[in-house]
Design a protein around this motif. Sequence first.
Motif, PDB file in Angstrom:
ATOM      1  N   GLY A 150       0.777  -1.229   0.000  1.00  0.00           N
ATOM      2  CA  GLY A 150       0.000   0.000   0.000  1.00  0.00           C
ATOM      3  C   GLY A 150       0.807   1.277   0.000  1.00  0.00           C
ATOM      4  N   ARG A 151       0.822   1.990   1.081  1.00  0.00           N
ATOM      5  CA  ARG A 151       1.220   3.398   1.059  1.00  0.00           C
ATOM      6  C   ARG A 151       2.594   3.657   1.668  1.00  0.00           C
ATOM      7  NH1 ARG A 151      -2.854   7.490   3.038  1.00  0.00           N
ATOM      8  NH2 ARG A 151      -2.343   8.537   1.107  1.00  0.00           N
ATOM      9  N   VAL A 152       3.256   4.678   1.096  1.00  0.00           N
ATOM     10  CA  VAL A 152       4.523   5.184   1.633  1.00  0.00           C
ATOM     11  C   VAL A 152       4.338   6.662   1.919  1.00  0.00           C
ATOM     12  CG1 VAL A 152       6.917   5.751   1.079  1.00  0.00           C
ATOM     13  CG2 VAL A 152       6.012   3.499   0.482  1.00  0.00           C
ATOM     14  N   VAL A 153       4.714   7.095   3.122  1.00  0.00           N
ATOM     15  CA  VAL A 153       4.681   8.521   3.463  1.00  0.00           C
ATOM     16  C   VAL A 153       6.076   8.936   3.908  1.00  0.00           C
ATOM     17  CG1 VAL A 153       3.859   7.984   5.810  1.00  0.00           C
ATOM     18  CG2 VAL A 153       3.662  10.303   4.940  1.00  0.00           C
ATOM     19  N   THR A 154       6.588   9.996   3.314  1.00  0.00           N
ATOM     20  CA  THR A 154       7.890  10.526   3.709  1.00  0.00           C
ATOM     21  C   THR A 154       7.692  11.776   4.558  1.00  0.00           C
ATOM     22  OG1 THR A 154       8.027  11.793   1.640  1.00  0.00           O
ATOM     23  CG2 THR A 154       9.111   9.641   1.695  1.00  0.00           C
ATOM     24  N   VAL A 155       8.585  11.970   5.515  1.00  0.00           N
ATOM     25  CA  VAL A 155       8.562  13.157   6.376  1.00  0.00           C
ATOM     26  C   VAL A 155       9.932  13.818   6.272  1.00  0.00           C
ATOM     27  CG1 VAL A 155       8.141  14.063   8.687  1.00  0.00           C
ATOM     28  CG2 VAL A 155       6.947  11.987   7.936  1.00  0.00           C
ATOM     29  N   THR A 156       9.954  15.024   5.741  1.00  0.00           N
ATOM     30  CA  THR A 156      11.195  15.760   5.515  1.00  0.00           C
ATOM     31  C   THR A 156      11.127  17.077   6.273  1.00  0.00           C
ATOM     32  OG1 THR A 156      11.320  14.815   3.295  1.00  0.00           O
ATOM     33  CG2 THR A 156      12.733  16.715   3.743  1.00  0.00           C
ATOM     34  N   GLY A 157      12.267  17.530   6.797  1.00  0.00           N
ATOM     35  CA  GLY A 157      12.315  18.798   7.512  1.00  0.00           C
ATOM     36  C   GLY A 157      12.800  19.923   6.623  1.00  0.00           C
ATOM     37  N   ALA A 158      12.180  21.091   6.744  1.00  0.00           N
ATOM     38  CA  ALA A 158      12.640  22.249   6.000  1.00  0.00           C
ATOM     39  C   ALA A 158      14.066  22.610   6.406  1.00  0.00           C
ATOM     40  CB  ALA A 158      11.711  23.429   6.246  1.00  0.00           C
ATOM     41  N   LYS A 159      14.385  22.420   7.679  1.00  0.00           N
ATOM     42  CA  LYS A 159      15.726  22.646   8.218  1.00  0.00           C
ATOM     43  C   LYS A 159      15.843  21.826   9.495  1.00  0.00           C
ATOM     44  CE  LYS A 159      16.487  26.492  10.521  1.00  0.00           C
ATOM     45  NZ  LYS A 159      16.355  25.989  11.925  1.00  0.00           N
ATOM     46  N   GLY A 160      17.029  21.778  10.039  1.00  0.00           N
ATOM     47  CA  GLY A 160      17.223  21.051  11.283  1.00  0.00           C
ATOM     48  C   GLY A 160      16.457  21.672  12.443  1.00  0.00           C
ATOM     49  N   GLY A 161      15.974  20.822  13.344  1.00  0.00           N
ATOM     50  CA  GLY A 161      15.348  21.310  14.559  1.00  0.00           C
ATOM     51  C   GLY A 161      13.879  21.663  14.451  1.00  0.00           C
ATOM     52  N   VAL A 162      13.218  21.321  13.335  1.00  0.00           N
ATOM     53  CA  VAL A 162      11.796  21.674  13.205  1.00  0.00           C
ATOM     54  C   VAL A 162      10.872  20.557  13.688  1.00  0.00           C
ATOM     55  CG1 VAL A 162      12.210  23.276  11.318  1.00  0.00           C
ATOM     56  CG2 VAL A 162      11.663  20.882  10.799  1.00  0.00           C
ATOM     57  N   GLY A 163      11.424  19.414  14.084  1.00  0.00           N
ATOM     58  CA  GLY A 163      10.589  18.342  14.614  1.00  0.00           C
ATOM     59  C   GLY A 163      10.296  17.232  13.627  1.00  0.00           C
ATOM     60  N   THR A 164      11.170  17.017  12.667  1.00  0.00           N
ATOM     61  CA  THR A 164      10.938  16.023  11.621  1.00  0.00           C
ATOM     62  C   THR A 164      10.836  14.610  12.181  1.00  0.00           C
ATOM     63  OG1 THR A 164      12.265  17.416  10.163  1.00  0.00           O
ATOM     64  CG2 THR A 164      11.764  15.192   9.387  1.00  0.00           C
ATOM     65  N   THR A 165      11.843  14.194  12.949  1.00  0.00           N
ATOM     66  CA  THR A 165      11.868  12.821  13.457  1.00  0.00           C
ATOM     67  C   THR A 165      10.724  12.577  14.429  1.00  0.00           C
ATOM     68  OG1 THR A 165      14.260  12.669  13.166  1.00  0.00           O
ATOM     69  CG2 THR A 165      13.251  11.125  14.706  1.00  0.00           C
ATOM     70  N   PHE A 166      10.451  13.535  15.297  1.00  0.00           N
ATOM     71  CA  PHE A 166       9.343  13.370  16.242  1.00  0.00           C
ATOM     72  C   PHE A 166       8.026  13.185  15.489  1.00  0.00           C
ATOM     73  CE2 PHE A 166       6.120  14.619  19.272  1.00  0.00           C
ATOM     74  CZ  PHE A 166       6.559  14.021  20.443  1.00  0.00           C
ATOM     75  N   THR A 167       7.836  13.950  14.426  1.00  0.00           N
ATOM     76  CA  THR A 167       6.618  13.837  13.630  1.00  0.00           C
ATOM     77  C   THR A 167       6.519  12.465  12.982  1.00  0.00           C
ATOM     78  OG1 THR A 167       6.590  16.215  13.176  1.00  0.00           O
ATOM     79  CG2 THR A 167       5.364  14.805  11.659  1.00  0.00           C
ATOM     80  N   ALA A 168       7.609  12.000  12.378  1.00  0.00           N
ATOM     81  CA  ALA A 168       7.608  10.694  11.716  1.00  0.00           C
ATOM     82  C   ALA A 168       7.317   9.576  12.710  1.00  0.00           C
ATOM     83  CB  ALA A 168       8.947  10.462  11.019  1.00  0.00           C
ATOM     84  N   VAL A 169       7.941   9.649  13.888  1.00  0.00           N
ATOM     85  CA  VAL A 169       7.728   8.617  14.903  1.00  0.00           C
ATOM     86  C   VAL A 169       6.264   8.591  15.354  1.00  0.00           C
ATOM     87  CG1 VAL A 169       8.277   7.942  17.266  1.00  0.00           C
ATOM     88  CG2 VAL A 169      10.111   8.591  15.698  1.00  0.00           C
ATOM     89  N   GLN A 170       5.682   9.749  15.592  1.00  0.00           N
ATOM     90  CA  GLN A 170       4.292   9.785  16.047  1.00  0.00           C
ATOM     91  C   GLN A 170       3.333   9.307  14.955  1.00  0.00           C
ATOM     92  OE1 GLN A 170       3.099  10.258  19.101  1.00  0.00           O
ATOM     93  NE2 GLN A 170       5.199  10.475  19.862  1.00  0.00           N
ATOM     94  N   PHE A 171       3.610   9.613  13.699  1.00  0.00           N
ATOM     95  CA  PHE A 171       2.784   9.082  12.607  1.00  0.00           C
ATOM     96  C   PHE A 171       2.801   7.555  12.621  1.00  0.00           C
ATOM     97  CE2 PHE A 171       3.085  12.905   9.447  1.00  0.00           C
ATOM     98  CZ  PHE A 171       2.194  13.603  10.242  1.00  0.00           C
ATOM     99  N   ALA A 172       3.997   6.984  12.779  1.00  0.00           N
ATOM    100  CA  ALA A 172       4.114   5.523  12.776  1.00  0.00           C
ATOM    101  C   ALA A 172       3.418   4.911  13.986  1.00  0.00           C
ATOM    102  CB  ALA A 172       5.592   5.122  12.750  1.00  0.00           C
ATOM    103  N   LEU A 173       3.588   5.530  15.163  1.00  0.00           N
ATOM    104  CA  LEU A 173       2.925   5.014  16.369  1.00  0.00           C
ATOM    105  C   LEU A 173       1.411   5.078  16.229  1.00  0.00           C
ATOM    106  CD1 LEU A 173       5.165   6.637  19.143  1.00  0.00           C
ATOM    107  CD2 LEU A 173       5.102   4.218  18.489  1.00  0.00           C
ATOM    108  N   ALA A 174       0.905   6.165  15.668  1.00  0.00           N
ATOM    109  CA  ALA A 174      -0.542   6.304  15.485  1.00  0.00           C
ATOM    110  C   ALA A 174      -1.075   5.242  14.534  1.00  0.00           C
ATOM    111  CB  ALA A 174      -0.867   7.701  14.951  1.00  0.00           C
ATOM    112  N   ALA A 175      -0.362   5.013  13.427  1.00  0.00           N
ATOM    113  CA  ALA A 175      -0.810   4.022  12.452  1.00  0.00           C
ATOM    114  C   ALA A 175      -0.800   2.619  13.054  1.00  0.00           C
ATOM    115  CB  ALA A 175       0.076   4.071  11.211  1.00  0.00           C
TER     116      ALA A 175
END
Length: 421
Positions: A150-175
Amino acid sequence: MTTRILPAAGDPDAARALVTLLSQLPDSEPAVPVPDSTALLDTLGRLAAQSIDELPEVVLVHERIGPAPVLELIRDVALRFPAVGVVLITSDAGPALFSAAMDAGARGLIGLPLTYEELAARVQAASQWSVGVRRHLGRGAVEAPSGPGGRVVTVTGAKGGVGTTFTAVQFALAAAASGRRTALVDLDLQAGDVGSYLDVQFRRSIADLAGIQDISPRVLQDAVYDDRTGVALLLAPADGERGEEVDERAARLVIAALRARYELVVIDCGTQMTGANAAAVETADVAVLVTTPDVVAVRAAKRMVRMWERLQVRKAEDTTMVVNRWTKHTEIQPALIEKITKTRATRTPVPAAFKELQAVVDAGRVQDLDNRSTVKQALWALAGELGLLSASEAPHPRPAGASLAVRAAGPVARLRRGREG
């Protein structure tokens, strides 16, 4: 029965010659040719989202399709749309390429220059195969976008320190919490922190898959860490220099293997553009770009989107913007960011509430974040908004006061002055 044929050729002359011959085939319905691999996957994905019946029976892929290598493209189409018969058109019709094309999932090979007889025979064979597969599997079994493959979702940060990894982790935990079989990939190859955020140490990483041409389920399982949260983790290498082993080709193979095994693959692409994460963003069903509502981050987001467009990785309008650390008093609001970057801002911004996160981030246990956290509620609601949760899981309510109003003073004026910069 009418055979629907989708040609894919990057060379305009080759596309015209192909369409001319296809128009002569009886009981055939050739579509307008698509010019590159991105357009091909987007077209097939859009048709599959409407109905499996909308997919063509046959896809003809010219060897000079680009930008993705043709065999990797064939493998991706075969994995994502298993009832579509793919035929390769090539000037090298030798046994080595024939074998490689069949291994990738092609249903035939046509040599150049094109001849009517060979084209007709290969299209008919691929069409009959496609019809047989659909009849055998049944309609529901081949709707790849809703199940494994099915689906692939990418999470990219505009710059360092904007919360990219935290966002990706929470998306995966929610799913995973909603019941979806979910993988989380750390493609921030030199500075990946997914393992640190979840308190996981594992000797295997994505770099261990880089040199493998055929990633079997067993090989993949050896590299994946099955976390207690229910998320399967494919981590970045502990030694950052090994990140160079994961090139564009390796990334495509790994993503295709994960897509075939999991319902949802969340990829943390970090903030640096590499061949590997560019390939991930290009092939993603959903590409998320995370920014904070400040001048520096928004300008960085605009630069990232422009670079994706120049490199034909992703169009701005096909990019989803997530605004992190938002408050109702923020002068740069999501609607303005959407206008400046020409992306699609989500309805749900993520509130600025770092105090809620500090304890779990410092402990490396973000999976233990309290359900009452407004940040967690917003990110899990976002997961629902982006279609990452199973159908039975209702997204959490939005935080109160999540207005998208635009204010026009201070940093806003600076951004407006720099829009064309």
